[in-house]
Design a protein around this motif. Structure first.
Motif, PDB file in Angstrom:
ATOM      1  N   GLU A   1       0.599  -1.379  -0.158  1.00 20.08           N
ATOM      2  CA  GLU A   1       0.021   0.072  -0.332  1.00 20.08           C
ATOM      3  C   GLU A   1       1.195   1.335   0.135  1.00 20.08           C
ATOM      4  OE1 GLU A   1      -4.409   1.664   2.442  1.00 20.08           O
ATOM      5  OE2 GLU A   1      -2.710   0.369   3.544  1.00 20.08           O
ATOM      6  N   VAL A   2       0.590   1.862  -1.026  1.00 18.89           N
ATOM      7  CA  VAL A   2       1.324   3.483  -0.990  1.00 18.89           C
ATOM      8  C   VAL A   2       0.098   4.478  -0.589  1.00 18.89           C
ATOM      9  CG1 VAL A   2       3.145   2.652  -2.026  1.00 18.89           C
ATOM     10  CG2 VAL A   2       0.896   3.648  -3.424  1.00 18.89           C
ATOM     11  N   GLY A   3       0.375   5.883  -0.447  1.00 14.37           N
ATOM     12  CA  GLY A   3      -0.457   6.890  -0.475  1.00 14.37           C
ATOM     13  C   GLY A   3      -0.378   7.856  -1.802  1.00 14.37           C
ATOM     14  N   ASP A   4      -1.716   8.076  -1.625  1.00 18.13           N
ATOM     15  CA  ASP A   4      -2.127   8.691  -3.031  1.00 18.13           C
ATOM     16  C   ASP A   4      -3.460   9.744  -2.669  1.00 18.13           C
ATOM     17  OD1 ASP A   4      -4.244   7.342  -2.341  1.00 18.13           O
ATOM     18  OD2 ASP A   4      -4.434   5.547  -4.079  1.00 18.13           O
ATOM     19  N   GLU A   5      -3.461  10.610  -3.327  1.00 18.06           N
ATOM     20  CA  GLU A   5      -4.811  11.651  -3.369  1.00 18.06           C
ATOM     21  C   GLU A   5      -6.019  11.121  -2.587  1.00 18.06           C
ATOM     22  OE1 GLU A   5      -6.253  10.905  -7.351  1.00 18.06           O
ATOM     23  OE2 GLU A   5      -4.475  10.251  -5.800  1.00 18.06           O
ATOM     24  N   THR A   6      -6.153   9.559  -2.342  1.00 19.35           N
ATOM     25  CA  THR A   6      -6.844   9.448  -1.301  1.00 19.35           C
ATOM     26  C   THR A   6      -6.746   8.931  -0.001  1.00 19.35           C
ATOM     27  OG1 THR A   6      -6.507   6.848  -1.519  1.00 19.35           O
ATOM     28  CG2 THR A   6      -8.462   7.976  -3.195  1.00 19.35           C
ATOM     29  N   MET A   7      -6.133   8.807   0.561  1.00 22.40           N
ATOM     30  CA  MET A   7      -5.219   7.841   1.335  1.00 22.40           C
ATOM     31  C   MET A   7      -3.012   8.707   1.940  1.00 22.40           C
ATOM     32  SD  MET A   7      -5.953   6.807   4.573  1.00 22.40           S
ATOM     33  CE  MET A   7      -7.056   4.944   4.998  1.00 22.40           C
ATOM     34  N   GLY A   8      -3.374   9.051   2.387  1.00 21.81           N
ATOM     35  CA  GLY A   8      -1.944   9.537   3.080  1.00 21.81           C
ATOM     36  C   GLY A   8      -1.143   9.280   4.524  1.00 21.81           C
TER      37      GLY A   8
END
Length: 199
Positions: A48-55
């Motif tokens: 899992e990596v951060g993106d605009e939906t979850m950081g």
């Protein structure tokens, strides 16, 4: 698609119902949707990596967000933060998606009276629970906790302005299912009364 104004939409539902993948589909395929900034102190899952939906942030960074006025709530062992001012600004042009855990909803609705709740509900709850139990993506203790919270949600689902029934389909059919859900959501959004507070 050019819209005159958007809705603030809290997307909720049981764990493993497909909230994240549906939100990702809307962001990738529909230009009338965007996402609010959501940050968490929980650890990323494998791959899992951060993106605009979850950081992902640490506890010190989360404390700074509290100081700057972000909405922060605790769900289980982790804290989650939403940029509500940024979400309201974005909603002047597009629908803004907020991925929200059901326990957070009452506090969030108090802060955002204009918020509309979209409930993703499995067509077969027992099948979803069985697939969650068999999943190897999460540790056994986390799966057990999510299964228990899902059972509580089954007994008392949250109030929702809009409801989407999600079928469990093979991976190759998932895109078509998401497209149908997106069309259903767009149709239901058109039935909501205008104007919204702040528009």
């Amino acid at each position: 698609m050019d819209v005159l104004g958007g809705r603030l939409l809290a997307v909720v539902g049981p764990s493993f119902a497909g909230k994240s993948t549906f939100i990702r589909f809307l962001l990738d395929e529909r230009d009338d949707f965007t996402a609010a900034s959501l940050l968490t102190t929980r650890q990323p899952r494998p791959g899992e990596v951060g993106d605009e939906t979850m950081g992902f942030v640490d506890e010190h960074q989360m404390d700074r967000l509290v100081e700057t006025g972000w909405f922060v709530d605790t769900v289980g062992p982790a804290r989650y933060a939403l940029d509500l001012a940024g979400a309201q600004a974005l909603s002047r042009r597009r629908h803004v998606l907020l991925g929200v855990a059901p326990p957070t909803l009452p506090k969030l609705c108090q802060r955002l009276p204009e918020l509309k709740v979209v409930l993703l509900w499995p067509a077969d709850f027992d099948q979803m629970q069985a697939e969650l139990a068999a999943s190897s993506e999460r540790p056994e203790a986390e799966r057990a906790d999510r299964i228990a919270r899902n059972e509580a949600l089954r007994v008392a689902p949250p109030f929702a302005h809009l409801r989407l029934n999600v079928a469990r389909v093979p991976l190759k059919q998932r895109r078509d299912m998401h497209r149908a859900l997106a069309d259903d959501l767009a149709t239901q959004l058109r039935t909501l009364p205008w104007p919204l507070a702040g528009h």
